[in-house]
Design a protein around this motif. Sequence first.
Motif, PDB file in Angstrom:
ATOM      1  N   ARG A 188       0.889  -4.524   4.505  1.00 23.28           N
ATOM      2  CA  ARG A 188       1.266  -3.786   5.788  1.00 23.28           C
ATOM      3  C   ARG A 188       0.779  -2.733   6.260  1.00 23.28           C
ATOM      4  N   GLY A 189      -0.038  -2.136   5.418  1.00 23.04           N
ATOM      5  CA  GLY A 189      -0.890  -0.929   5.791  1.00 23.04           C
ATOM      6  C   GLY A 189      -0.236   0.357   5.444  1.00 23.04           C
ATOM      7  N   THR A 190      -1.145   1.331   5.334  1.00 23.94           N
ATOM      8  CA  THR A 190      -0.619   2.782   5.487  1.00 23.94           C
ATOM      9  C   THR A 190      -1.365   3.615   6.008  1.00 23.94           C
ATOM     10  N   GLN A 191      -0.758   4.514   7.032  1.00 20.68           N
ATOM     11  CA  GLN A 191      -1.414   5.428   7.867  1.00 20.68           C
ATOM     12  C   GLN A 191      -2.195   6.665   7.310  1.00 20.68           C
ATOM     13  N   VAL A 192      -3.450   6.795   7.376  1.00 18.31           N
ATOM     14  CA  VAL A 192      -4.079   8.059   7.165  1.00 18.31           C
ATOM     15  C   VAL A 192      -4.444   8.837   8.200  1.00 18.31           C
ATOM     16  N   THR A 193      -4.219   9.931   8.210  1.00 14.80           N
ATOM     17  CA  THR A 193      -4.458  10.720   9.374  1.00 14.80           C
ATOM     18  C   THR A 193      -5.075  12.058   8.995  1.00 14.80           C
ATOM     19  N   VAL A 194      -6.515  12.340   9.529  1.00 19.46           N
ATOM     20  CA  VAL A 194      -7.149  13.590   9.007  1.00 19.46           C
ATOM     21  C   VAL A 194      -7.252  14.416  10.193  1.00 19.46           C
ATOM     22  N   SER A 195      -6.759  15.696   9.935  1.00 19.11           N
ATOM     23  CA  SER A 195      -6.736  16.411  11.240  1.00 19.11           C
ATOM     24  C   SER A 195      -7.850  17.405  11.068  1.00 19.11           C
ATOM     25  N   SER A 196      -8.540  17.887  12.227  1.00 17.93           N
ATOM     26  CA  SER A 196     -10.006  18.631  11.969  1.00 17.93           C
ATOM     27  C   SER A 196      -9.461  20.254  12.310  1.00 17.93           C
ATOM     28  N   VAL A 254      -5.127   3.060  10.039  1.00 15.53           N
ATOM     29  CA  VAL A 254      -4.148   2.508   9.108  1.00 15.53           C
ATOM     30  C   VAL A 254      -4.837   1.604   8.241  1.00 15.53           C
ATOM     31  N   TYR A 255      -4.964   2.032   6.899  1.00 12.03           N
ATOM     32  CA  TYR A 255      -5.544   1.498   5.780  1.00 12.03           C
ATOM     33  C   TYR A 255      -4.882   0.143   5.150  1.00 12.03           C
ATOM     34  N   GLU A 299       0.943  -1.095   0.170  1.00 10.89           N
ATOM     35  CA  GLU A 299      -0.014   0.045  -0.150  1.00 10.89           C
ATOM     36  C   GLU A 299       0.995   1.043  -0.206  1.00 10.89           C
ATOM     37  N   SER A 300       0.255   2.255  -0.438  1.00 13.48           N
ATOM     38  CA  SER A 300       1.069   3.512  -0.550  1.00 13.48           C
ATOM     39  C   SER A 300       0.114   4.872  -0.822  1.00 13.48           C
TER      40      SER A 300
END
Length: 118
Positions: A110-118, A93-94, A6-7
């Motif tokens: 192995r997953g990829t991190q997605v972070t959404v800030s408010s 983690v997706y 994943e990327s």
Amino acid sequence: QVQLVESGGGLVQAGGSLRLSCAASGLTFSTSAAAWFRQAAGKEREFVAHINWSGGAITYADSVKGRFTISRDNAKNTVYLQMNSLKPEDTAVYYCNGRPLAGNGDYWGRGTQVTVSS
């Protein structure tokens, strides 16, 4: 040996977009079902989206319906997850999943991190 990579993850503000990619080796997406799952910190892994081997059947979790789109490029042997109108609760983690039509294989990246800030 099957490998899913994943990327495309990262940090984005609420309302923004990201496109995740899942590139496969040792597995052919045109003869496999593919899916995206996600796991937020302290929570169980949950289903996000699924596309069958032909691309004729696509399903989404209710929480992402209308915002996320799963697709596949057979020439690149890659599955995508286009994520629009992201919300802080999409932070996780997706993971990419592939299941060939033949056999009982069930493969994960192995997953990829997605972070959404408010």
